[in-house]
Design an enzyme around this catalytic site. Structure first.
Site, mmCIF file in Angstrom:
data_model
loop_
_atom_site.group_PDB
_atom_site.id
_atom_site.type_symbol
_atom_site.label_atom_id
_atom_site.label_comp_id
_atom_site.label_asym_id
_atom_site.label_seq_id
_atom_site.Cartn_x
_atom_site.Cartn_y
_atom_site.Cartn_z
ATOM 1 N N ALA A 200 0.890 -1.431 -0.102
ATOM 2 C CA ALA A 200 -0.135 -0.208 0.036
ATOM 3 C C ALA A 200 0.826 1.351 0.352
ATOM 4 C CB ALA A 200 -1.073 -0.346 1.320
ATOM 5 N N HIS A 201 1.772 1.553 0.701
ATOM 6 C CA HIS A 201 2.567 2.254 0.612
ATOM 7 C C HIS A 201 3.637 2.890 -0.369
ATOM 8 C CE1 HIS A 201 6.938 1.525 2.324
ATOM 9 N NE2 HIS A 201 6.043 0.454 1.686
ATOM 10 N N CYS A 325 24.636 -0.230 2.516
ATOM 11 C CA CYS A 325 25.837 -0.284 3.743
ATOM 12 C C CYS A 325 25.629 -1.464 4.378
ATOM 13 C CB CYS A 325 24.976 1.264 4.655
ATOM 14 S SG CYS A 325 26.939 1.339 5.390
HETATM 15 N N1 PLP Z 1 8.873 -5.329 -3.498
HETATM 16 C C1 PLP Z 1 9.278 -3.723 -3.694
HETATM 17 C C2 PLP Z 1 9.884 -4.522 -4.939
HETATM 18 C C3 PLP Z 1 9.636 -2.858 -2.568
HETATM 19 O O1 PLP Z 1 10.556 -2.110 -3.514
HETATM 20 C C4 PLP Z 1 9.309 -3.149 -1.131
HETATM 21 C C5 PLP Z 1 9.700 -1.969 -0.713
HETATM 22 O O2 PLP Z 1 11.343 -1.120 -0.850
HETATM 23 C C6 PLP Z 1 8.932 -4.275 -1.100
HETATM 24 C C7 PLP Z 1 9.246 -5.615 -1.631
HETATM 25 C C8 PLP Z 1 9.043 -4.606 0.651
HETATM 26 O O3 PLP Z 1 7.534 -4.075 0.891
HETATM 27 P P1 PLP Z 1 7.422 -3.580 2.073
HETATM 28 O O4 PLP Z 1 7.643 -2.025 2.409
HETATM 29 O O5 PLP Z 1 5.572 -3.200 2.197
HETATM 30 O O6 PLP Z 1 7.085 -4.839 2.860
#
Ligand code: PLP
Length: 381
Positions: A200-201, A325
């Site tokens: 969602a975010h 890092c």
């Molecule tokens: N998959 C991808 C391609 C992402 O960019 C991210 C978050 O950076 C995630 C999975 C993980 O999602 P969440 O932050 O909701 O755990």
């Protein structure tokens, strides 16, 4: 605008969309019932949860029963990869070398539990090599996972072709569409993926809410145990407000997608072209591949990426480093390394990620500041 804050890190997280906030508020306040309770408060919550499921399903072309709400994109990826590996103990798990850690680390966990890991290589632009997909399908992996769009360089994968090949071979195909949703069409009625992860975010919804599309008939083992929520695949009381916010954000992003992406793609194009001209030696990574319009990953040879990030931060500009890092040492990203980019270029890489709040004036300001900061940082090196 001098030192006003300029947020070019939308691939890390996005501001909450107003429609997501509106959709969430009733369930943070009066309507706090448990959706598993059969009494009135529970029934209200259940109705809202099912409405959110149906709305999200509509955005991706799925049936509501094929959408499971999870706790973040990471959990959706874990459930897809590990949950599939557990249905066929000992069968290989195949994932692309440029996956997010949520998939890569799940595949490593499956490997420790006895599923041989096959890493699928990519070309210099981060695109999966289809011959490697064909080669691994003969080994009948429990799951093959290739992301819809990459989070570091934005490369779009040929998911339609990969899904068709997996379907023909009878192999479950998972795609991490966390970065793709709301930016390119992500439709499971057009792409034969069996499992697709969302967060969602990344589309203007709240943090800590994700979803996994599970095509009807796809066998999966749960990773958590408890009640029967989410068809027993993700037990635990659902976050009704989060689900409502997610659905509203996904709908809002999808409704604006074409106009927003045309505008943002033009801004990204201007940013890359002008920085290439203004900063000697700058390389745009994955420039030869179809990419998300929102991400620009640039290598600035001779610059310390942390100093570059800090220098931009002091000017009020938020971007991400392409390097990780770990244990005190800055290591080039596994994505750029898998693309065959030498350490001298992969190390000093930074990611701009634009979003619906990004303006022309913000890009102008970056174009004014960046060459100066890059010059200073290179002088320090
Ligand atoms: N998959 C991808 C391609 C992402 O960019 C991210 C978050 O950076 C995630 C999975 C993980 O999602 P969440 O932050 O909701 O755990």
């Amino acid at each position: 605008m001098s030192n006003a804050s300029i947020y070019l890190d939308h691939a890390a997280s996005t501001p909450l969309r107003p429609e997501a906030r509106e959709a969430m508020l009733p369930f943070l306040e009066g309507h706090f019932g448990n959706p598993s309770s059969i009494r009135r408060f529970g029934r209200e919550a259940r109705a809202a949860l099912e409405e959110a499921r149906a709305r999200l399903a509509r955005v991706i072309g799925a049936a509501p029963a094929e959408v499971l709400f999870t706790r973040a994109g990471t959990e959706a990826d874990n459930l897809a990869v590990l949950g599939r590996a557990r249905t066929q103990p000992g069968a290989p798990v195949a994932v692309s070398a440029v996956e997010h850690k949520a998939v890569l680390a799940s595949a490593h966990a499956a490997e420790e539990a006895g599923s041989p890991l096959v890493l699928l290589p990519v070309d210099g632009d981060g695109v999966i090599r289809l011959d490697s997909v064909d080669a691994v399908l003969g080994q009948r992996p429990a799951v093959l996972s290739v992301m819809w769009a990459n989070n570091e360089v934005g490369t779009l994968q040929p998911v339609g072709e990969i899904a068709a090949r997996c379907r023909a071979a009878g192999v479950a195909f998972h795609s991490d569409a966390v970065q793709a949703l709301g930016k390119v069409p992500v439709r499971v009625d057009q792409v034969a993926a069996d499992l697709v992860a969302f967060s969602a975010h990344k589309v203007g919804g709240p943090k800590g809410v994700g979803a996994l599309y599970v095509r009807r008939g796809t066998r999966l083992h749960p990773l958590l145990f408890g009640g029967g929520q989410e068809r027993g695949m993700r037990p635990g009381t659902e976050d009704v407000a989060g689900a409502a916010g997610f659905a509203a954000a996904a709908e809002g992003a999808e409704a604006e997608r074409e106009t927003a992406m045309t505008r943002i793609g033009a801004l990204r194009g201007r940013l890359e072209a002008r920085l290439r001209a203004a900063v000697p030696g700058v390389v745009v990574n994955a420039a030869g591949a179809p990419r998300l319009p929102t991400i620009g990953n640039l290598s600035v040879p001779g610059a310390d990426p942390e100093a570059l990030l800090m220098g931009l931060d002091l000017e009020g500009i938020a971007v991400s480093s392409g390097s990780a890092c770990s244990s005190g040492a800055v290591e080039p990203s596994h994505v750029l390394t898998a693309m065959g980019i030498p350490a001298a270029l992969a190390g000093p890489s930074i990611r701009f990620s634009l979003g619906w709040t990004t303006t022309d004036a913000e890009i102008d300001r970056v174009l004014e500041v960046f060459p100066r900061v890059a010059e200073r940082v290179r002088g320090l090196a």
